[in-house]
Write a protein that holds these residues in place. Structure first.
Motif, PDB file in Angstrom:
ATOM      1  N   VAL A 282       0.853  -1.188   0.000  1.00 37.19           N
ATOM      2  CA  VAL A 282       0.000   0.000   0.000  1.00 37.19           C
ATOM      3  C   VAL A 282       0.887   1.236   0.000  1.00 37.19           C
ATOM      4  CG1 VAL A 282      -0.180   0.151   2.525  1.00 37.19           C
ATOM      5  CG2 VAL A 282      -2.007   1.075   1.085  1.00 37.19           C
ATOM      6  N   GLU A 283       0.465   2.291  -0.704  1.00 38.16           N
ATOM      7  CA  GLU A 283       1.254   3.497  -0.826  1.00 38.16           C
ATOM      8  C   GLU A 283       0.414   4.715  -0.468  1.00 38.16           C
ATOM      9  OE1 GLU A 283       2.997   3.752  -4.671  1.00 38.16           O
ATOM     10  OE2 GLU A 283       4.115   1.878  -4.490  1.00 38.16           O
ATOM     11  N   ILE A 284       1.092   5.820  -0.225  1.00 39.04           N
ATOM     12  CA  ILE A 284       0.417   7.065   0.107  1.00 39.04           C
ATOM     13  C   ILE A 284      -0.444   7.508  -1.079  1.00 39.04           C
ATOM     14  CG2 ILE A 284       0.785   9.527   0.551  1.00 39.04           C
ATOM     15  CD1 ILE A 284       3.232   8.706   2.208  1.00 39.04           C
ATOM     16  N   GLY A 285      -1.676   7.875  -0.780  1.00 40.10           N
ATOM     17  CA  GLY A 285      -2.611   8.293  -1.816  1.00 40.10           C
ATOM     18  C   GLY A 285      -3.522   7.186  -2.300  1.00 40.10           C
ATOM     19  N   ASP A 286      -3.236   5.916  -1.949  1.00 41.52           N
ATOM     20  CA  ASP A 286      -4.084   4.808  -2.379  1.00 41.52           C
ATOM     21  C   ASP A 286      -5.467   4.907  -1.734  1.00 41.52           C
ATOM     22  OD1 ASP A 286      -1.963   3.899  -3.791  1.00 41.52           O
ATOM     23  OD2 ASP A 286      -1.663   2.041  -2.665  1.00 41.52           O
ATOM     24  N   THR A 287      -6.470   4.474  -2.477  1.00 37.24           N
ATOM     25  CA  THR A 287      -7.845   4.419  -1.973  1.00 37.24           C
ATOM     26  C   THR A 287      -8.201   2.970  -1.662  1.00 37.24           C
ATOM     27  OG1 THR A 287      -8.519   6.329  -3.295  1.00 37.24           O
ATOM     28  CG2 THR A 287     -10.262   4.892  -2.475  1.00 37.24           C
ATOM     29  N   ILE A 288      -8.709   2.745  -0.451  1.00 35.75           N
ATOM     30  CA  ILE A 288      -9.217   1.425  -0.064  1.00 35.75           C
ATOM     31  C   ILE A 288     -10.728   1.483  -0.213  1.00 35.75           C
ATOM     32  CG2 ILE A 288      -9.346  -0.282   1.777  1.00 35.75           C
ATOM     33  CD1 ILE A 288      -6.801   0.995   2.942  1.00 35.75           C
ATOM     34  N   ALA A 289     -11.249   0.769  -1.202  1.00 35.73           N
ATOM     35  CA  ALA A 289     -12.666   0.879  -1.555  1.00 35.73           C
ATOM     36  C   ALA A 289     -13.363  -0.470  -1.425  1.00 35.73           C
ATOM     37  CB  ALA A 289     -12.825   1.418  -2.980  1.00 35.73           C
ATOM     38  N   ASP A 290     -14.661  -0.413  -1.345  1.00 32.75           N
ATOM     39  CA  ASP A 290     -15.484  -1.617  -1.289  1.00 32.75           C
ATOM     40  C   ASP A 290     -15.273  -2.441  -2.549  1.00 32.75           C
ATOM     41  OD1 ASP A 290     -18.234  -3.072  -1.898  1.00 32.75           O
ATOM     42  OD2 ASP A 290     -18.149  -2.718   0.269  1.00 32.75           O
ATOM     43  N   ALA A 291     -15.210  -3.748  -2.405  1.00 28.31           N
ATOM     44  CA  ALA A 291     -14.932  -4.618  -3.548  1.00 28.31           C
ATOM     45  C   ALA A 291     -16.022  -4.536  -4.606  1.00 28.31           C
ATOM     46  CB  ALA A 291     -14.762  -6.063  -3.071  1.00 28.31           C
ATOM     47  N   ASP A 292     -17.263  -4.275  -4.199  1.00 29.76           N
ATOM     48  CA  ASP A 292     -18.367  -4.220  -5.162  1.00 29.76           C
ATOM     49  C   ASP A 292     -18.467  -2.860  -5.842  1.00 29.76           C
ATOM     50  OD1 ASP A 292     -19.068  -6.836  -4.525  1.00 29.76           O
ATOM     51  OD2 ASP A 292     -20.349  -6.174  -2.856  1.00 29.76           O
ATOM     52  N   VAL A 293     -18.002  -1.793  -5.154  1.00 30.86           N
ATOM     53  CA  VAL A 293     -18.070  -0.431  -5.727  1.00 30.86           C
ATOM     54  C   VAL A 293     -16.689   0.202  -5.600  1.00 30.86           C
ATOM     55  CG1 VAL A 293     -19.344   1.750  -5.767  1.00 30.86           C
ATOM     56  CG2 VAL A 293     -20.460  -0.331  -4.908  1.00 30.86           C
ATOM     57  N   PRO A 294     -15.727  -0.184  -6.436  1.00 33.15           N
ATOM     58  CA  PRO A 294     -14.348   0.328  -6.302  1.00 33.15           C
ATOM     59  C   PRO A 294     -14.189   1.717  -6.921  1.00 33.15           C
ATOM     60  CG  PRO A 294     -14.458  -1.291  -8.065  1.00 33.15           C
ATOM     61  CD  PRO A 294     -15.845  -1.207  -7.491  1.00 33.15           C
ATOM     62  N   GLU A 295     -14.456   2.745  -6.142  1.00 28.86           N
ATOM     63  CA  GLU A 295     -14.346   4.126  -6.609  1.00 28.86           C
ATOM     64  C   GLU A 295     -13.142   4.792  -5.941  1.00 28.86           C
ATOM     65  OE1 GLU A 295     -19.155   4.833  -7.195  1.00 28.86           O
ATOM     66  OE2 GLU A 295     -18.058   5.861  -5.595  1.00 28.86           O
ATOM     67  N   ALA A 296     -12.329   5.481  -6.748  1.00 26.63           N
ATOM     68  CA  ALA A 296     -11.105   6.113  -6.240  1.00 26.63           C
ATOM     69  C   ALA A 296     -11.392   7.537  -5.773  1.00 26.63           C
ATOM     70  CB  ALA A 296     -10.035   6.124  -7.319  1.00 26.63           C
TER      71      ALA A 296
END
Length: 604
Positions: A282-296
């Protein structure tokens, strides 16, 4: 936890205006520590370098409970060279507690951090800290702060900020100067009442990583804020990188901030801060999103670097004596690993054994070097160079705001030295026996200037600077007038030779200290370099002298710090950074090679 029971506030200020000390008072008075606990000052400054230098380098998180409200506190760095961390962590906050010294008033870094906070839309709370100083001038500082808000384009809501007087060291804050000064509670009341609760946005979980931590057992840990929904441990998710790449992952463990530590939890609601474990790479700025709705979420943007340096494998005769990591492979791995934690740092490969490292200032790069040195790395680095840009067809260079606080007797000398470096005086104010001077000066002119200003004022000048803008290139004057003393041979420095050469300048080495050919052993008292033989001893004979030998009186050596060495070296010199010490050297060690280079330069 409901959205109404949470506040996220970042504490921002110029360096040494008392942020971490104020956090100490908040932690103690909200019973984070036991009454019997022995707590050191500046508790959140846990890094060894932070405690040594007395500054905050890394942003820290803590939380306190007050009036049934959880207040997440984000302690930010105060030095302009670490502004990249401030820009990142402000995204986690809904409000900003701005501290301003009651005597100094707004300083360059105050302007920078406030500008970023206002642009992020944070609700400000202003505390005039160190109000118990004899030289405090709270009314004038209040006016200066308000003028700064106006100049930075604050909204009407932001201009209606609550104002408090405070003393972090003595643990009190008041809304009215006539109020009794007993506790920090009025400051916490202002945070609860004026900093909005984070909005509760329902929907699929969405979190952004703004800083990283590492644990030998858990690996890389992503720290950030949940912006939508509820993040749950053990639930499948998608990590979306800054480049748009997506990869499936599972958050194995979630930690929320409790006091000065972390507590494991199975879920984190929208608006709260947390640390996520189990996300490899994982890196700075990464988005952790729901697997069904992967929105950044929008990527994190920080200001560009202004200085660059060349890191090379150390090829000096003393190379490899004390280090554990000295090869180009070791340097490459360590430098690129650092870019994952520090988004303000840039690293480029130059050939097989060199790297171009760009940062926000000399201190920014010096802290990286000192950290690597203590980890067992060894390298040699070039002098810092500014990064030029071409704007509208014109070559432009970075310009900084330089602020100097000095006694009246040193003001003339400060103006003279700064003018020689291309500085332009923009503001001058008198506050008691102190003169406050502000300049616009090229970043090139700032390199090495701090040491000169402090020396010229007898150590009483307080110097700070901050990047302002790019402007057409101007003359910045010479960085160093005097030449250097260069060792002609290898061996231990002899007392007889040092004593005989003292009239030629001041030395950086002591009696018996090993030196090598091409090593810079002192500063020449005149222009131009001078090669000296420090191994020359007294000629001994079997003829008795009529009188006793003259007693040798050798002045103590000058020991430049790492930052001073970086600012001191010229184009044809390097700084050797190793676990056993810091040395300066010529790029070409042999005098014959340097003489040949000078001839070629003069002919070409």
């Amino acid at each position: 936890m409901s959205g109404q029971a949470l506040r996220n506030v970042a504490i921002i200020a110029h360096v040494d205006h008392g942020k971490t000390t104020l956090v100490d008072a908040i932690l103690k008075q909200t019973r984070v520590f036991r009454d019997s606990a022995q707590v050191r000052e500046c508790f959140l400054d846990s890094n060894e370098l932070e405690r040594e230098r007395g500054i905050t380098i890394l942003a820290k998180n803590a939380s306190v409970q007050y009036r049934n409200v959880k207040i997440n506190i984000i302690d930010t760095p105060g030095h302009g060279d670490f502004g990249g961390q401030v820009e990142r962590v402000l995204k986690m906050a809904d409000g900003a507690l701005l501290l301003v010294d009651a005597a100094e008033g707004p300083m360059p870094q105050t302007r920078f951090v406030l500008q970023k906070a206002l642009a992020t839309g944070l609700a400000p709370v202003v505390a005039i800290n160190k109000a118990d100083k004899p030289a405090a001038r709270p009314d004038e500082v209040h006016e200066e702060v308000f003028d700064l808000f106006v100049a930075l384009g604050a909204s009407n809501e932001q201009l209606d900020f609550p104002l408090l007087l405070a003393s972090g060291r003595n643990g009190w804050a008041v809304r009215d100067p006539a109020d009794e000064r007993v506790s920090i509670a009025p400051l916490l009341d202002a945070i609860v009442e004026h900093v909005p609760a984070p909005p509760r946005i329902e929907g699929p979980a969405q979190m952004q990583v703004v800083t990283l931590d590492y644990n030998d057992y858990a690996g890389r840990i992503g720290i950030g804020r949940v912006y939508r929904g509820t993040l749950r441990a053990g639930t499948p998710c998608v990590v979306i990188g800054n480049n748009g790449n997506r990869r499936a992952a599972v958050v194995r463990q979630l930690l929320s901030f409790e006091g000065v530590g972390r507590a494991e939890t199975d879920r984190v609601p929208c608006g709260d801060l947390c640390a996520a474990i189990g996300l490899e790479q994982v890196e700075i700025g990464d988005t952790i999103a729901d697997a069904d709705v992967p929105e950044a979420l929008p990527p994190i943007l920080v200001d560009e670097p202004t200085l660059t340096m060349e890191f090379r494998v150390n090829d000096s005769p003393f190379g490899g004596r004390s280090s554990r990591f000295s090869s180009s492979r070791h340097l490459r791995e360590r430098l690129f690993r650092e870019t994952e934690r520090d988004v303000a740092l840039r690293v480029e490969t130059l050939g097989t054994e060199a790297f171009v490292v760009s940062g926000r200032g000399v201190l920014h790069l010096a802290i990286l070097l000192e950290t690597m040195r203590r980890e067992g790395y060894e390298m040699q680095v070039s002098q810092p160079r500014v990064i030029f840009k071409t704007i509208d067809g014109q070559r432009c260079e970075p310009i900084e705001i330089l602020s100097v606080q000095t006694p009246d007797t040193g003001a003339g000398r400060v103006i003279e030295l700064t003018g020689q470096r291309g500085g332009e005086l923009t503001r001058m104010e008198q506050h008691g026996a102190l003169r406050f001077l502000e300049f616009h000066i090229p970043t090139r002119g700032m390199i090495g200037l701090r040491t000169q200003l402090v020396s010229a004022t007898g150590g009483e000048a307080v110097v700070s600077h901050l990047f302002s803008h790019y402007a057409p290139e101007r003359s910045a004057g010479p960085r160093r007038v005097n030449g250097v003393l260069v060792s002609l041979a290898a061996g231990a420095a002899n007392a007889y030779a040092l004593d005989a050469l003292q009239s030629r300048g001041k030395f950086f080495v002591d009696v018996g200290e090993p030196v090598y050919e091409g090593m810079i052993v002192g500063e020449h008292c005149k222009e131009g370099d001078l090669a000296v033989n420090l191994q020359k001893g007294k000629q001994l004979t079997n003829v008795r002298a009529a009188g006793a030998d003259r007693k040798l009186k050798i002045a103590p050596p000058v020991r430049p710090s790492l930052e001073e060495a970086l600012e001191y070296v010229a184009d044809d010199e390097r700084v050797e950074v190793a676990p056993d010490g810091i040395r300066m050297r010529k790029t070409f060690l042999k005098e014959s090679d340097r003489r040949r280079l000078r001839r070629q330069t003069s002919q070409g």
